[in-house]
Write an enzyme that holds these catalytic residues in place. Sequence first.
Site, PDB file in Angstrom:
ATOM      1  N   ASN A 107      74.170 -31.225 -76.126  1.00 31.57           N
ATOM      2  CA  ASN A 107      75.749 -31.775 -75.744  1.00 31.57           C
ATOM      3  C   ASN A 107      75.882 -31.559 -74.288  1.00 31.57           C
ATOM      4  OD1 ASN A 107      78.253 -32.790 -75.226  1.00 31.57           O
ATOM      5  ND2 ASN A 107      78.954 -31.325 -77.002  1.00 31.57           N
ATOM      6  N   TRP A 108      75.534 -32.533 -73.350  1.00 31.80           N
ATOM      7  CA  TRP A 108      75.767 -32.034 -71.796  1.00 31.80           C
ATOM      8  C   TRP A 108      77.274 -32.032 -71.480  1.00 31.80           C
ATOM      9  CZ3 TRP A 108      71.594 -35.641 -69.209  1.00 31.80           C
ATOM     10  CH2 TRP A 108      70.404 -35.392 -69.779  1.00 31.80           C
ATOM     11  N   LYS A 109      78.089 -32.401 -72.329  1.00 30.17           N
ATOM     12  CA  LYS A 109      79.793 -32.351 -72.075  1.00 30.17           C
ATOM     13  C   LYS A 109      79.924 -33.138 -70.586  1.00 30.17           C
ATOM     14  CE  LYS A 109      80.042 -28.294 -75.196  1.00 30.17           C
ATOM     15  NZ  LYS A 109      80.786 -27.404 -75.266  1.00 30.17           N
ATOM     16  N   HIS A 159      84.207 -33.663 -82.037  1.00 27.32           N
ATOM     17  CA  HIS A 159      83.719 -32.424 -81.429  1.00 27.32           C
ATOM     18  C   HIS A 159      85.053 -31.427 -81.203  1.00 27.32           C
ATOM     19  CE1 HIS A 159      82.499 -29.675 -78.238  1.00 27.32           C
ATOM     20  NE2 HIS A 159      81.350 -29.579 -78.963  1.00 27.32           N
ATOM     21  N   GLU A 173      86.082 -29.939 -78.800  1.00 31.31           N
ATOM     22  CA  GLU A 173      86.852 -30.136 -77.483  1.00 31.31           C
ATOM     23  C   GLU A 173      87.631 -31.506 -77.633  1.00 31.31           C
ATOM     24  OE1 GLU A 173      83.354 -29.592 -74.982  1.00 31.31           O
ATOM     25  OE2 GLU A 173      83.595 -27.557 -75.778  1.00 31.31           O
ATOM     26  N   GLU A 228      80.625 -25.838 -86.274  1.00 29.96           N
ATOM     27  CA  GLU A 228      80.692 -25.269 -84.904  1.00 29.96           C
ATOM     28  C   GLU A 228      82.055 -24.444 -84.583  1.00 29.96           C
ATOM     29  OE1 GLU A 228      78.503 -27.375 -81.434  1.00 29.96           O
ATOM     30  OE2 GLU A 228      80.218 -28.671 -81.913  1.00 29.96           O
ATOM     31  N   GLY A 258      81.118 -21.975 -76.176  1.00 34.27           N
ATOM     32  CA  GLY A 258      81.114 -21.620 -74.810  1.00 34.27           C
ATOM     33  C   GLY A 258      81.823 -20.236 -74.452  1.00 34.27           C
ATOM     34  N   SER A 266      77.433 -21.299 -78.595  1.00 37.41           N
ATOM     35  CA  SER A 266      76.551 -20.334 -77.662  1.00 37.41           C
ATOM     36  C   SER A 266      75.366 -20.062 -78.129  1.00 37.41           C
ATOM     37  CB  SER A 266      77.477 -18.885 -77.586  1.00 37.41           C
ATOM     38  OG  SER A 266      78.805 -19.222 -77.040  1.00 37.41           O
ATOM     39  N   GLY A 278      75.505 -26.601 -76.190  1.00 33.13           N
ATOM     40  CA  GLY A 278      76.296 -27.122 -74.998  1.00 33.13           C
ATOM     41  C   GLY A 278      75.477 -26.505 -73.723  1.00 33.13           C
ATOM     42  N   GLY A 279      76.109 -25.171 -73.383  1.00 33.74           N
ATOM     43  CA  GLY A 279      75.642 -24.583 -72.029  1.00 33.74           C
ATOM     44  C   GLY A 279      74.324 -24.564 -72.115  1.00 33.74           C
TER      45      GLY A 279
END
Length: 262
Positions: free
Chosen positions: A11-13, A99, A101, A171, A177, A217, A238-239
């Site tokens: 997930n590149w966000k 998600h 966010e 999640e 993150g 993470s 993500g990251g």
Amino acid sequence: MSDRKPFVGGNWKMNTNRTTGSDLARGVTDGLITVDGVDAAVFPPFPYLLTVRAILRDRGSSVRLGAQDVYHQGEGAFTGEVSMNMLKDCGTQVVLVGHSERRHVIGEKDEFINKKLRGVLENGLEAILCVGETLDERTAGHQDIVTARQVRTGLADIPASLVERLIIAYEPVWAIGTGKTATPEDAQDAHAQIRALINRMYGKDTAQRLRIIYGGSLKPDIAADIFSQKDVDGGLVGGASLNAADFVGLCKAAAGAGRAKP
Ligand code: PGA
């Protein structure tokens, strides 16, 4: 080897641009050429879907193209939104729904997430329903109640036939993150609770086939322990998905864990 093929999503966000996103897509596809035993997907920002799709197609890659969100209506006066038809038109195969966010930064509620999830599955795409508790909810010991509510309401009025195209991502919000991950045991516990709930809602076969992936993470060095848990079928990243080598490392870890399962 587990019956459930591991799945890893990147997930590149709201990161990358046309150049860095293209480089990342090339790095991921090239790195995964010789890797089997895992379904991988990337979720670029909307404006780069077509660019990334062209890279995946030119390289004959099996990496799936994903979208980070969708609006449930087919078309119309919904300023700023992106419809299922548009995503299909751009070659999207899988969509993230709910998600953390979207829930906690943008304010999406379970009922709205249910509409999106129904729309995605009814339109023949794969969906990843994201669920997970906040730190306050975990501290209060409410994590299972919260995730059960998110799964039940998210899946309201969705028949078992459509659940075949669903993946659930557990999640925990406090792990996203933050550099903190759930312990392998806590992740397994949450995944087992979700699978038991799906068993009650849809029966044993559906529950056994459903892939439940972990997010929060994830990094290559710690992922193998989490992926090796019985009910953990891969990850949502993500990251670390912004670095091709890390993402490929996570895919390899998931494939290896899948092969080692009875
Ligand atoms: P993270 O994000 O890997 O950066 O924690 C995970 C996610 O939001 O899916």
